[in-house]
Design a protein around this motif. Structure first.
Motif, PDB file in Angstrom:
ATOM      1  N   UNK A 113     -12.936  -9.180  36.451  1.00  0.00           N
ATOM      2  CA  UNK A 113     -12.371  -9.107  34.835  1.00  0.00           C
ATOM      3  C   UNK A 113     -13.874  -9.027  34.328  1.00  0.00           C
ATOM      4  N   UNK A 114     -13.732  -8.301  33.158  1.00  0.00           N
ATOM      5  CA  UNK A 114     -14.849  -7.959  32.761  1.00  0.00           C
ATOM      6  C   UNK A 114     -15.310  -9.049  31.803  1.00  0.00           C
ATOM      7  N   UNK A 115     -16.512  -9.849  31.916  1.00  0.00           N
ATOM      8  CA  UNK A 115     -16.729 -10.930  31.502  1.00  0.00           C
ATOM      9  C   UNK A 115     -17.316 -11.081  29.990  1.00  0.00           C
ATOM     10  N   UNK A 116     -17.114  -9.694  29.371  1.00  0.00           N
ATOM     11  CA  UNK A 116     -17.481  -9.890  27.834  1.00  0.00           C
ATOM     12  C   UNK A 116     -16.168 -10.200  27.242  1.00  0.00           C
ATOM     13  N   UNK A 117     -16.500 -10.798  25.885  1.00  0.00           N
ATOM     14  CA  UNK A 117     -15.286 -10.777  24.957  1.00  0.00           C
ATOM     15  C   UNK A 117     -14.810  -9.495  24.430  1.00  0.00           C
TER      16      UNK A 117
END
Ligand code: N01
Length: 549
Positions: free
Chosen positions: A266-270
């Motif tokens: 999962x991309x760890x950016x918001x």
């Protein structure tokens, strides 16, 4: 040495009837039941039997044979990981396997591990009654016969009890009608026919393009517009096969340590910390790649409404781009729930199908279905003549199949009555006052929020280990205490409320799709890996929250 109780005749408590006795009875011969049998019989050396009402193994995949039925998880990880040999001798042909391929796989598993000799097919379990004097379960089947066991395992599946809505007049309908979850074994011929399909969940979205290809005309009756992302299914090439085999260890590890059993990052950016341009590009790439990975575009899509809005709006735009008629596009555009707050479907040409001349869409939220007539479906403003009606109306999910069985715990209390206000239990594994009764994928566990085989293997192995520990310690009984169960229900609600999942008020996660069903958020949204660690830790802490004796 076998721990087996007498697996031949034994006299029951009332001394009047002779019953076959097993260490364990498992209900259901799908992914869960097959593996549970293997673990208890071949690893713990217990006597065990599986009962299933179908005439072959396969569980939900035995029943779901509707046109377009295939898996939404990728084939090479929607399968067991417990046996390296099994993994090596099975090759999937497509990225998303069709129902028949999954049935062949489960059949292969049943043969490979010689499971069939302990599976009784065409056998419906009617009731299971706990007897305190012997700490055993008396299990009765439809043929009138009873069996006794020490451990009872429900492997009945979470999406197996079909939900046919009570629409007046169905019995008068002169055409054919089917529920997708109980589909005929022979192909249904739609050619030259006017077909109506009710329901636009994952199933309706899979079936619509395939039925539209064959039918003279297809009318889709939609109550709630749904988000869907293209699946991008394709055959698996030689290179894919090689990559899968070479990377299996890493794929499995990733799946087991993820929050939902899928082996992708999962991309760890918001979604809110990047520019509009960057975000759009990421969504475009995810749309092109297809599949449930779209959800992993940003870490907060299921936690933060503003972040979710960006993904929801992107999909709405795609619908408007794909569907040529603006009025149809508008009807197909979901607005009343955030993306992925209901289980997100993936599709092959779903929205494109509404550009066909032989397909029309009826919004039954604004013009509700009033009745079914001899000739078709009547809504509040028109009657639609039909030769075939397809109910893609889902399931009495998570608890439906279990509560069809009359399960009675200590003091004769019924499980159905015990759960009248919701499925109170501990870890989705056990229910207070129902000793030695285990649920695979029970409500209160991550179950339907995961790539199912990962959650199934975790439960099956936990149950095996628990029974093994009990045998080893000479214990005869295990059940959760009430406080532990109450605390767990609170935790299930807490975990759900940290997400946007409860915002989909008509979701089957909440039981909202079945009239009269108690509204309770059923799956555990705290994450698969966290949950698996917790179950392990609880077992290691002398089964904290369980009463053993
Ligand atoms: O069922 P659903 P499903 N009048 O409950 C509508 C799994 N699955 O079979 O949303 C009119 O999601 C209902 O409308 P609404 C997957 O986990 C997996 O599609 O309640 N409409 C909805 O549109 C999935 O989530 C795969 O307003 C009525 C639809 O029927 C789960 O199964 C493939 C109605 C039901 O949607 C269930 O999916 C397929 C009525 N009276 C499914 N009653 C895989 O690939 C209901 N509806 C693994």
């Amino acid at each position: 040495m076998s721990h087996a109780m007498n697996d031949v005749a034994r006299t029951s408590a009332d001394q009047s009837e002779t019953v076959e006795t097993y260490d364990a009875i498992i209900i259901g011969a799908g992914f869960s039941g097959l593996y549970q049998l293997h673990t208890l019989r071949d690893q713990l050396n217990l006597s065990a039997v599986v009962f299933d009402v179908a005439d072959d193994v396969g569980g939900t995949w035995y029943w779901n044979r509707y046109p377009g039925a295939r898996c939404d998880s990728e084939s090479y990880y929607y399968c067991y990981s417990f046996s390296k040999e099994l993994q090596e001798d099975w090759r999937w042909t497509e990225l998303y396997p069709q129902h028949d391929e999954i049935r062949r796989y489960l059949s292969h598993v049943a043969d490979r591990f010689d499971l069939r000799r302990d599976i009784r097919l065409k056998t419906r379990v009617e009731s299971a009654v706990f007897e305190e004097e012997t700490n055993t379960w008396l299990v009765s089947i439809d043929a009138g016969k009873s069996y006794r066991c020490r451990f009872l395992v429900s492997a009945v599946g979470v999406l197996s009890s079909t939900n046919v809505p009570k629409i007046s007049g169905l019995e008068r309908f002169k055409g054919e009608w089917y529920h997708t979850g109980n589909w005929p074994h022979q192909p249904v011929d739609f050619s030259g026919k006017a077909v109506g399909i009710i329901g636009t969940g994952s199933t309706g979205i899979q079936a619509t393009p395939v039925v539209a290809d064959q039918a003279k005309h297809l009318t889709v009756f939609q109550r709630t517009a749904n988000y869907s992302v293209p699946a991008r299914n394709r055959p698996l090439s030689q290179e894919d096969q090689q990559w899968i085999q070479e990377n299996y260890d890493e794929i499995r590890l990733k799946a087991k340590t993820s929050s939902n059993g899928h082996p992708f990052d999962v991309n760890q950016q918001s979604a809110l910390e990047v520019s509009e341009e960057v975000r759009r590009q990421r969504y475009e790439d995810a749309w092109k790649a297809g599949g449930l990975r779209f959800r992993a575009s940003y870490k907060d899509l299921l936690q933060d409404k503003a972040a979710n809005d960006t993904a929801s709006e992107f999909i709405r735009e795609k619908i408007r781009q794909v569907v040529k008629d603006p009025e149809t596009a508008e009807k197909l555009t979901p607005r009343d729930h955030p993306f992925a707050s209901k289980r997100p479907p993936i599709d092959t040409n779903y929205f494109e199908t509404f550009n066909r001349d032989n397909v029309s869409l009826v919004d039954v939220k604004t013009t509700p279905i009033v009745e079914i007539t001899e000739a078709g479906i009547k809504t509040s403003d028109a009657e639609y003549p039909l030769d075939v009606i397809i109910f893609a109306t889902g399931f009495d999910a998570m608890t439906g199949s279990l509560l069809k069985i009359d399960i009675r715990g200590v003091g004769g209390r019924s499980l159905k009555e015990t759960w009248a206000t919701g499925p109170r239990n501990y870890l989705g594994l056990q229910v207070p006052h129902f000793p030695n009764f285990f649920m695979v994928m029970g409500p209160g566990s991550p179950s339907v929020l995961t790539n199912n085989p990962v959650a199934i293997e975790q439960h099956v192995e936990w149950i095996r280990n628990c029974i093994g520990d009990m045998m080893g310690r000479g214990l005869t009984r295990i059940e959760p205490d009430l406080t532990a169960a109450d605390n767990w229900v609170d935790e299930v609600n807490r975990a759900a409320n940290k997400t946007l999942l409860p915002m989909a008020s008509s979701s089957w996660y909440l039981g909202a799709n079945v009239p009269g069903k108690p509204r309770a958020f059923m799956p555990y949204a705290g994450g698969m890996a966290y949950y698996a660690d917790l179950c392990k830790e609880i077992a290691g802490d002398d089964y904290r929250g369980f009463i053993t004796r």
